[in-house]
Structures are given as structure tokens and as C-alpha cells.
Motif scaffolding. Sequence first.
Motif, PDB file in Angstrom:
ATOM      1  N   VAL A 162      -3.067  16.789   1.410  1.00  0.00           N
ATOM      2  CA  VAL A 162      -3.370  16.303   0.061  1.00  0.00           C
ATOM      3  C   VAL A 162      -2.314  15.263  -0.309  1.00  0.00           C
ATOM      4  CG1 VAL A 162      -3.661  16.920  -2.362  1.00  0.00           C
ATOM      5  CG2 VAL A 162      -4.386  18.514  -0.577  1.00  0.00           C
ATOM      6  N   PHE A 163      -2.733  14.024  -0.415  1.00  0.00           N
ATOM      7  CA  PHE A 163      -1.790  12.953  -0.739  1.00  0.00           C
ATOM      8  C   PHE A 163      -2.523  11.827  -1.455  1.00  0.00           C
ATOM      9  CE2 PHE A 163      -3.308  12.629   3.602  1.00  0.00           C
ATOM     10  CZ  PHE A 163      -3.767  11.316   3.701  1.00  0.00           C
ATOM     11  N   SER A 164      -1.766  10.875  -1.976  1.00  0.00           N
ATOM     12  CA  SER A 164      -2.316   9.788  -2.782  1.00  0.00           C
ATOM     13  C   SER A 164      -2.124   8.453  -2.078  1.00  0.00           C
ATOM     14  CB  SER A 164      -1.624   9.743  -4.156  1.00  0.00           C
ATOM     15  OG  SER A 164      -1.741  10.976  -4.815  1.00  0.00           O
ATOM     16  N   TYR A 202      -1.483  18.113  -5.801  1.00  0.00           N
ATOM     17  CA  TYR A 202      -0.684  17.083  -5.137  1.00  0.00           C
ATOM     18  C   TYR A 202       0.805  17.432  -5.102  1.00  0.00           C
ATOM     19  CZ  TYR A 202      -4.875  14.231  -5.240  1.00  0.00           C
ATOM     20  OH  TYR A 202      -6.164  13.774  -5.046  1.00  0.00           O
ATOM     21  N   PHE A 203       1.182  18.509  -5.771  1.00  0.00           N
ATOM     22  CA  PHE A 203       2.585  18.917  -5.822  1.00  0.00           C
ATOM     23  C   PHE A 203       2.832  20.202  -5.031  1.00  0.00           C
ATOM     24  CE2 PHE A 203       1.745  16.292  -9.494  1.00  0.00           C
ATOM     25  CZ  PHE A 203       2.867  15.488  -9.604  1.00  0.00           C
ATOM     26  N   LEU A 238       3.656  -2.810 -20.841  1.00  0.00           N
ATOM     27  CA  LEU A 238       2.759  -1.759 -21.325  1.00  0.00           C
ATOM     28  C   LEU A 238       3.153  -0.423 -20.681  1.00  0.00           C
ATOM     29  CD1 LEU A 238       0.237  -0.855 -22.891  1.00  0.00           C
ATOM     30  CD2 LEU A 238      -1.123  -1.438 -20.872  1.00  0.00           C
ATOM     31  N   PRO A 239       3.582   0.566 -21.452  1.00  0.00           N
ATOM     32  CA  PRO A 239       3.975   1.860 -20.872  1.00  0.00           C
ATOM     33  C   PRO A 239       2.794   2.560 -20.212  1.00  0.00           C
ATOM     34  CG  PRO A 239       4.777   1.625 -23.127  1.00  0.00           C
ATOM     35  CD  PRO A 239       3.788   0.521 -22.905  1.00  0.00           C
ATOM     36  N   HIS A 240       3.063   3.200 -19.071  1.00  0.00           N
ATOM     37  CA  HIS A 240       1.994   3.910 -18.370  1.00  0.00           C
ATOM     38  C   HIS A 240       2.587   5.018 -17.509  1.00  0.00           C
ATOM     39  CE1 HIS A 240       3.326   0.514 -15.912  1.00  0.00           C
ATOM     40  NE2 HIS A 240       2.940   1.174 -14.836  1.00  0.00           N
ATOM     41  N   PHE A 241       1.693   5.905 -17.042  1.00  0.00           N
ATOM     42  CA  PHE A 241       2.134   7.136 -16.402  1.00  0.00           C
ATOM     43  C   PHE A 241       0.901   7.751 -15.736  1.00  0.00           C
ATOM     44  CE2 PHE A 241       3.577  11.696 -17.924  1.00  0.00           C
ATOM     45  CZ  PHE A 241       3.785  12.086 -16.621  1.00  0.00           C
ATOM     46  N   TRP A 242       0.911   7.882 -14.407  1.00  0.00           N
ATOM     47  CA  TRP A 242      -0.176   8.551 -13.702  1.00  0.00           C
ATOM     48  C   TRP A 242       0.321   9.907 -13.230  1.00  0.00           C
ATOM     49  CZ3 TRP A 242      -0.224   3.157 -13.427  1.00  0.00           C
ATOM     50  CH2 TRP A 242      -1.436   2.554 -13.760  1.00  0.00           C
ATOM     51  N   LYS A 243      -0.234  10.970 -13.783  1.00  0.00           N
ATOM     52  CA  LYS A 243       0.153  12.330 -13.409  1.00  0.00           C
ATOM     53  C   LYS A 243      -0.930  12.927 -12.525  1.00  0.00           C
ATOM     54  CE  LYS A 243       2.435  16.300 -13.754  1.00  0.00           C
ATOM     55  NZ  LYS A 243       3.788  16.511 -13.234  1.00  0.00           N
ATOM     56  N   LYS A 281       0.867  -1.181   0.000  1.00  0.00           N
ATOM     57  CA  LYS A 281       0.000   0.000   0.000  1.00  0.00           C
ATOM     58  C   LYS A 281       0.895   1.220   0.000  1.00  0.00           C
ATOM     59  CE  LYS A 281      -4.027   0.036   1.600  1.00  0.00           C
ATOM     60  NZ  LYS A 281      -5.252  -0.109   2.403  1.00  0.00           N
ATOM     61  N   ASP A 282       0.766   2.039  -1.027  1.00  0.00           N
ATOM     62  CA  ASP A 282       1.544   3.265  -1.136  1.00  0.00           C
ATOM     63  C   ASP A 282       0.747   4.432  -0.587  1.00  0.00           C
ATOM     64  OD1 ASP A 282       3.603   1.925  -2.380  1.00  0.00           O
ATOM     65  OD2 ASP A 282       2.985   2.476  -4.411  1.00  0.00           O
ATOM     66  N   ILE A 283       1.354   5.190   0.318  1.00  0.00           N
ATOM     67  CA  ILE A 283       0.793   6.453   0.800  1.00  0.00           C
ATOM     68  C   ILE A 283       1.864   7.499   0.506  1.00  0.00           C
ATOM     69  CG2 ILE A 283      -0.145   7.721   2.762  1.00  0.00           C
ATOM     70  CD1 ILE A 283      -0.855   5.050   4.049  1.00  0.00           C
ATOM     71  N   VAL A 284       1.644   8.260  -0.544  1.00  0.00           N
ATOM     72  CA  VAL A 284       2.683   9.136  -1.088  1.00  0.00           C
ATOM     73  C   VAL A 284       2.088  10.492  -1.463  1.00  0.00           C
ATOM     74  CG1 VAL A 284       4.131   7.246  -1.968  1.00  0.00           C
ATOM     75  CG2 VAL A 284       2.266   8.139  -3.390  1.00  0.00           C
ATOM     76  N   PRO A 285       2.927  11.530  -1.599  1.00  0.00           N
ATOM     77  CA  PRO A 285       2.390  12.826  -2.040  1.00  0.00           C
ATOM     78  C   PRO A 285       1.715  12.730  -3.408  1.00  0.00           C
ATOM     79  CG  PRO A 285       4.603  13.092  -1.149  1.00  0.00           C
ATOM     80  CD  PRO A 285       4.357  11.617  -1.257  1.00  0.00           C
ATOM     81  N   TYR A 286       2.323  11.972  -4.320  1.00  0.00           N
ATOM     82  CA  TYR A 286       1.767  11.766  -5.666  1.00  0.00           C
ATOM     83  C   TYR A 286       2.330  10.469  -6.214  1.00  0.00           C
ATOM     84  CZ  TYR A 286       6.234  14.081  -6.530  1.00  0.00           C
ATOM     85  OH  TYR A 286       7.549  14.436  -6.505  1.00  0.00           O
ATOM     86  N   PHE A 287       1.655   9.904  -7.222  1.00  0.00           N
ATOM     87  CA  PHE A 287       2.090   8.650  -7.807  1.00  0.00           C
ATOM     88  C   PHE A 287       3.319   8.855  -8.689  1.00  0.00           C
ATOM     89  CE2 PHE A 287      -2.638   7.765  -7.418  1.00  0.00           C
ATOM     90  CZ  PHE A 287      -2.484   7.044  -6.248  1.00  0.00           C
ATOM     91  N   TYR A 288       3.982   7.765  -9.020  1.00  0.00           N
ATOM     92  CA  TYR A 288       5.187   7.817  -9.854  1.00  0.00           C
ATOM     93  C   TYR A 288       4.861   8.499 -11.176  1.00  0.00           C
ATOM     94  CZ  TYR A 288       9.550   6.361 -12.020  1.00  0.00           C
ATOM     95  OH  TYR A 288      10.765   6.359 -12.641  1.00  0.00           O
TER      96      TYR A 288
END
Length: 289
Positions: free
Chosen positions: A86-88, A79-80, A69-74, A20-27
Motif C-alpha cells: 500500500v503506497f502512494s 497508508y500508515f 495557497l495552503p494545502h494538505f493531503w492526508k 514522480k513521487d513513490i512514497v508510503p503517503y503524501f506530505y
Amino acid sequence: MQPELLKPLPSPNHSFSVRKDIVPYFYNRWHFHTEIELIHIIQGNGTQFLGDSISKFKFGDLIMVGSNLPHFWKCDEQYFQNNDKVFSIATVAHFKENFWGNDFLNLPENIKIKELFEKAKRGLYIKGSTKEMVIEMMEKMLIASEAERIITLLEILLEIAKNKNFSVISSIGFTPNINANETERINTIYNYSLKKFKEKISIEEISGVANISPNSFCRFFKLHTRKTYNTFLQELRVGYASKLLIENKRSITQICYDSGFNNITNFYKSFKKIMNETPSGYQKKFTSE
């Protein structure tokens, strides 16, 4: 696209990873990995790039990302902003197709799972009651011990494969063009576009950002995305407009200009082409209740 290769590693005591990731924003870089990824977004929203698809992601989404499969969650801009409130949050599992042995998927009983993995190479939205059941099992897998983790993962895959309650994300025939040497250029183009899409961006401007000539940029972008840069910008703007329409805090005319369109006719035309419905029709689906 030309993404970055990542290697999600399981702990020494496990054959695959779940966390489980609790982070400011996703990779927030364009990347891929040989492992299949199953991600439940618990908290967070923004723009999702998966294969050749651009769409909004939001809390509650459950997505399976196939091998390579290339992917990217912005995540959205808030969140920045270094705001502790405010976190993800996401539950994420990574596993190789053959982590249980090279012959497992060739067993006749597992043909549906093998077919599922093939479909996942285009990315899958898991939906409905299947999504709810899988989310519960993913939480169970976080605390499961030893062989229970493997059994729970198998149950998850069987549930998805059996019910086929999913939709495919990338277009038919999408094939990633993987070349790690171009990773930085692609990420530069993406990040600049995400910051500036509400403004006019000329080919001369974006090609300068990418540090190549305008003609070379057009060929480069079309080769690696199967779309023109102008189409890419329209998809970003329509994706942002769809978010504003759901929020229903501005008029459609305001949303048109706030999303980077220079007139209402172009806005309606682009929205209808990408979303298969008008902005007002799309908004009504979320405000009629």
C-alpha cells in the motif's frame, strides 16, 4: 490557516522541478509554497484540505495549487500501516510564476495564462479531456530534455487556460492567513481531528489538545479557517461518509453512525447542506451503472 512554508527546489540544471513521487503517503502537513503546483495523483486516496475546502481525493485527480495557497493531503489510515503493498504515487511539478522572466506574463499573448494563475490561487480541479491531455504531457515532461521541458509546460498551461475545463476549489474571497509561528498548533488540531472525528470531540477536549483555553480556541479556529470547529467536524464526517457511500458496502444507517453522527436526522441535514444532495441520491450516482 497558518501553514508551514516549504521551498521545493529544482535541480541545478533546471529552472523548475518535475518529478514522480513513490512514497508510503503524501506530505501530511499543512503547508504552502510560492511555487505553483500541478499534481496528478496516480495512486492513493484520503482527505484533501485546500484553502478553506475539505474533500476526498482519489487516484486520477489532477489539481493545480496556486502560489501561497495552503494545502494538505492526508492519506487514509491504511497508508500508515507499514504495508509494502500500500503506497502512494504522484507526478508533481513546481514552478514559479516568473521562472521564465518578469515580463513574460505581461506579454499580450499570455493574458490567459496570467488569468489562470490568478484563479489557481483558490485551487483548481482539472477535468475531462483537458485532464487526460495534461496527464500525458506531464509524463512527457518527466523525460524531456533542456528546452523541451519548458515548451511542454507552456503547452500544459495553454491547454488548461484555453479550455477552462476546471472547477475552483476554495470559496470566493478566500485569503490565507499565513503565520509560520502557528504551524505546529494547526497541524496538531488537524491530526487529532482526523484520528478522532468518528467520536464526539468537545471544545474543551480539542482546546486542551491545542493548549489554549476554549474561548481562545474558538476565536483562533474561526479566524484562521473562516468556519467554526463544529462545521469543520461536520465536513470531515460528511467527507468520510461520501467515501463509504461510494463503496456501497454498508447501509446508510450504518454509514451515519460509522462516520461520527449521533442520529440519522443530523446526518441527512449535514450531508445535504455540504454536498447539495441526499446521501441516497449521492450513492445512486455511483451505483446506477
